[in-house]
Design a protein around this motif. Structure first.
Motif, PDB file in Angstrom:
ATOM      1  N   ASN A  40      50.719  41.588  52.953  1.00  0.00           N
ATOM      2  CA  ASN A  40      50.375  42.905  53.478  1.00  0.00           C
ATOM      3  C   ASN A  40      51.179  44.012  52.817  1.00  0.00           C
ATOM      4  N   GLN A  41      51.483  43.819  51.515  1.00  0.00           N
ATOM      5  CA  GLN A  41      52.201  44.811  50.736  1.00  0.00           C
ATOM      6  C   GLN A  41      51.321  45.284  49.592  1.00  0.00           C
ATOM      7  N   LEU A  42      51.509  46.555  49.189  1.00  0.00           N
ATOM      8  CA  LEU A  42      50.755  47.084  48.068  1.00  0.00           C
ATOM      9  C   LEU A  42      51.056  46.273  46.815  1.00  0.00           C
ATOM     10  N   SER A  43      50.002  45.883  46.107  1.00  0.00           N
ATOM     11  CA  SER A  43      50.178  45.028  44.935  1.00  0.00           C
ATOM     12  C   SER A  43      49.374  45.572  43.765  1.00  0.00           C
ATOM     13  N   PHE A  44      50.079  45.990  42.703  1.00  0.00           N
ATOM     14  CA  PHE A  44      49.412  46.447  41.497  1.00  0.00           C
ATOM     15  C   PHE A  44      48.712  45.288  40.799  1.00  0.00           C
ATOM     16  N   THR A  45      49.309  44.095  40.866  1.00  0.00           N
ATOM     17  CA  THR A  45      48.691  42.924  40.249  1.00  0.00           C
ATOM     18  C   THR A  45      47.360  42.597  40.915  1.00  0.00           C
ATOM     19  N   ALA A  46      47.320  42.639  42.246  1.00  0.00           N
ATOM     20  CA  ALA A  46      46.076  42.372  42.956  1.00  0.00           C
ATOM     21  C   ALA A  46      45.030  43.431  42.642  1.00  0.00           C
ATOM     22  N   LEU A  47      45.446  44.690  42.520  1.00  0.00           N
ATOM     23  CA  LEU A  47      44.515  45.760  42.180  1.00  0.00           C
ATOM     24  C   LEU A  47      43.928  45.534  40.789  1.00  0.00           C
ATOM     25  N   ARG A  48      44.772  45.163  39.844  1.00  0.00           N
ATOM     26  CA  ARG A  48      44.284  44.905  38.487  1.00  0.00           C
ATOM     27  C   ARG A  48      43.314  43.727  38.485  1.00  0.00           C
ATOM     28  N   HIS A  49      43.588  42.740  39.328  1.00  0.00           N
ATOM     29  CA  HIS A  49      42.688  41.587  39.460  1.00  0.00           C
ATOM     30  C   HIS A  49      41.317  42.042  39.951  1.00  0.00           C
ATOM     31  N   ARG A  50      41.316  42.935  40.942  1.00  0.00           N
ATOM     32  CA  ARG A  50      40.046  43.462  41.449  1.00  0.00           C
ATOM     33  C   ARG A  50      39.338  44.298  40.384  1.00  0.00           C
ATOM     34  N   ALA A  51      40.102  45.116  39.677  1.00  0.00           N
ATOM     35  CA  ALA A  51      39.502  46.044  38.712  1.00  0.00           C
ATOM     36  C   ALA A  51      38.876  45.336  37.522  1.00  0.00           C
ATOM     37  N   THR A  52      39.275  44.095  37.252  1.00  0.00           N
ATOM     38  CA  THR A  52      38.724  43.349  36.121  1.00  0.00           C
ATOM     39  C   THR A  52      37.767  42.259  36.580  1.00  0.00           C
ATOM     40  N   ALA A  53      37.385  42.285  37.849  1.00  0.00           N
ATOM     41  CA  ALA A  53      36.498  41.251  38.387  1.00  0.00           C
ATOM     42  C   ALA A  53      35.117  41.363  37.764  1.00  0.00           C
ATOM     43  N   GLY A  54      34.492  40.231  37.576  1.00  0.00           N
ATOM     44  CA  GLY A  54      33.135  40.186  37.053  1.00  0.00           C
ATOM     45  C   GLY A  54      32.168  39.734  38.120  1.00  0.00           C
ATOM     46  N   ARG A  55      31.605  38.551  37.907  1.00  0.00           N
ATOM     47  CA  ARG A  55      30.614  38.032  38.847  1.00  0.00           C
ATOM     48  C   ARG A  55      31.213  37.686  40.209  1.00  0.00           C
ATOM     49  N   ASN A  56      32.520  37.484  40.257  1.00  0.00           N
ATOM     50  CA  ASN A  56      33.147  37.118  41.532  1.00  0.00           C
ATOM     51  C   ASN A  56      33.674  38.339  42.284  1.00  0.00           C
ATOM     52  N   ALA A  57      33.176  39.533  41.960  1.00  0.00           N
ATOM     53  CA  ALA A  57      33.662  40.761  42.594  1.00  0.00           C
ATOM     54  C   ALA A  57      33.452  40.725  44.100  1.00  0.00           C
TER      55      ALA A  57
END
Length: 281
Positions: A40-57
């Motif tokens: 439950n903490q802000l995560s830049f890594t998780a955001l980058r993971h979302r921003a590069t998502a493809g078919r699994n968005a």
């Protein structure tokens, strides 16, 4: 939904696209995307993971939902507000949240004109991982696309890290690659400094020692910055020297996102005194 460079990314954030149905037509908001990790903490890594998502968005959206933190409003009811003063744009933005009872994933960035409150935010709210500091804007300022018309004030702390490598040479170090040991005893890269000034570089060169064959970073690959693919070819050094550094608090799992400032060499400190990775200083 588009990035500051104009790339359309709404297909990567179907959760926010669906939530946008609660917004009135004709609004253009300026803000920042944020993603919380499993703690439950802000995560830049998780955001980058979302921003590069493809078919699994869509699957990622259910697993790690995104939030939108609204800073400003650029258009209201189809009317452009770029030339309106920030004070007026802020009133329109606050009214949007009140009138439509907006809640998560929409978040209104707090704002104050009281310097004492801003100082409290800078020194207390920044204890939350991912919150770097405060932004200062003029109440009369217009919105100028492509121009930074505000000032970011980051909280900075001093701490220590081991010098594991340098760019340049042992005689003329340019940038320091800094590391900390994790709980398994592995030396991990935690950040890089801004280019050294000539005087500190000369002083540091007198103490650097070339690495032996068993350096923990032997064969490792390094890049110039967080999102860069440009390779670095640093010179490995014996990881025994402790550097005191000045750093902001923007970290992901103990790794600094922004360049560090070298303050001095701590010849009175040994490697065992350096905080472990992911442990508070």
């Amino acid at each position: 939904m588009q990035t500051r460079r104009g790339a359309l990314i709404q297909d990567r954030f179907p959760d926010l696209t669906a939530a946008a149905r609660s917004l009135p037509n004709g609004f253009v908001l300026d803000g920042e995307l944020a993603v919380l990790d499993s703690h439950n903490q802000l995560s830049f890594t998780a955001l980058r993971h979302r921003a590069t998502a493809g078919r699994n968005a869509r699957a990622l959206a259910a697993e790690i939902p995104a939030h939108f933190i609204a800073f400003d409003v650029l258009q209201s009811d189809g009317q452009e507000l770029l030339q309106e003063p920030f004070a007026h744009r802020r009133e329109v933005l606050e009214a949007l949240f009140v009138d439509h009872q907006l809640g998560p994933p929409w978040t209104l960035c707090p704002s104050t004109s009281d310097p004492a409150v801003a100082d409290e935010w800078l020194h207390e709210w920044t204890d939350v991982p991912g919150v770097e500091g405060v932004v200062v804007k003029s109440l009369t300022g217009r919105y100028r696309p492509g121009v930074r018309g505000w000032t970011k004030v980051r909280r900075r702390n001093t701490t220590e890290a081991l010098i594991g490598a340098v760019t340049g040479s042992l005689h003329r170090p340019l940038v320091l690659l800094l590391g900390r040991y994790d709980t398994t005893g592995r030396l991990r890269l935690v950040g890089k400094t801004v280019p050294l000034k000539p005087a500190p570089a000369r002083d540091l060169a007198d103490h650097l020692t070339a690495a032996g064959p068993n350096h923990p970073w032997t064969g490792a690959r390094f890049t110039a910055s967080w999102n860069s693919r440009t390779p670095l070819e640093p010179v490995l050094v014996a990881p025994a020297l402790v550097a005191e550094i000045s750093a902001d608090i923007s970290q992901d799992h103990g790794v600094w996102r922004h360049p560090l400032c070298y303050e001095r060499l701590r010849l009175d400190t040994v490697a065992a005194d350096v905080p472990l990775l992911d442990e508070p200083p």
